[in-house]
Design a protein around this motif. Structure first.
Motif, short mmCIF file in Angstrom:
data_model
loop_
_atom_site.label_atom_id
_atom_site.label_comp_id
_atom_site.label_asym_id
_atom_site.label_seq_id
_atom_site.Cartn_x
_atom_site.Cartn_y
_atom_site.Cartn_z
N UNK A 58 29.43 47.09 37.24
CA UNK A 58 29.75 47.05 38.67
C UNK A 58 30.40 45.73 39.07
N UNK A 59 30.34 44.74 38.21
CA UNK A 59 30.96 43.45 38.52
C UNK A 59 32.48 43.55 38.60
N UNK A 60 33.05 44.58 37.98
CA UNK A 60 34.49 44.80 38.09
C UNK A 60 34.91 44.97 39.55
N UNK A 61 34.01 45.49 40.37
CA UNK A 61 34.34 45.74 41.77
C UNK A 61 34.56 44.45 42.55
N UNK A 62 34.11 43.33 42.02
CA UNK A 62 34.28 42.05 42.70
C UNK A 62 35.52 41.31 42.23
N UNK A 63 36.31 41.90 41.37
CA UNK A 63 37.52 41.26 40.85
C UNK A 63 38.52 40.89 41.95
N UNK A 64 38.76 41.74 42.96
CA UNK A 64 39.68 41.31 44.02
C UNK A 64 39.22 40.04 44.74
N UNK A 65 37.91 39.87 44.93
CA UNK A 65 37.43 38.64 45.55
C UNK A 65 37.72 37.44 44.65
N UNK A 66 37.58 37.61 43.35
CA UNK A 66 37.89 36.53 42.42
C UNK A 66 39.36 36.13 42.50
N UNK A 67 40.24 37.11 42.58
CA UNK A 67 41.67 36.82 42.70
C UNK A 67 41.96 36.11 44.01
#
Length: 145
Positions: A58-67
């Protein structure tokens, strides 16, 4: 004692700059409050469908925040180290970053099988925030001093 005061002033200045940028993004979200409110309402309505236990996938869902954080860090870094602006070409750097956020959200949505509705609502809100971050960061990077 002199270098410690300089480091302290640098950290305080950096914190003030980041808080100003995030406040500016918040103002952009408030400016477009109908869309922001609708996306937030959709996310809140999907809380019953959220996973009860957080898994690593589910951590993939936070990738846009990382970008978004990398984009803001790049814009702030370009204020302190101007050659970073020469590598970006302003808005031409921010809009591909927004596209990368969308691609990472689509990839993450494929990885979170079983909770698609909740994560779709979350990622739509992330992309909407990412739009405003990209506009602000692109304006900073596109400005020549």
């Amino acid at each position: 004692m002199g270098p410690l005061v300089g480091i302290y002033k640098f950290i305080v200045g950096l914190f003030q700059l980041l808080s100003f940028l995030f406040a500016f993004v918040g103002k952009g979200l408030l400016f477009s409050w109908p869309i922001s409110l609708a996306l937030l309402a959709i996310l809140i309505s999907e809380f019953p469908h959220a996973p009860r236990k957080w898994e690593c996938r589910f951590a993939y869902a936070l990738a846009p925040f990382g970008i978004q954080l990398v984009l803001v860090a790049w814009a702030v870094g370009s204020l302190f180290f101007p050659p970073l602006k020469m590598l970006t070409f302003g808005v031409n750097f921010a809009m591909p970053a927004l596209f990368l956020q969308i691609v990472s959200a689509v990839y993450a949505w494929k990885k979170v099988e079983g909770y698609n509705c909740f994560f779709l609502a979350l990622m739509l809100l992330e992309i909407w925030i990412g739009f405003w971050v990209s506009v602000i960061a692109g304006a900073i990077l596109g400005r020549s001093f």
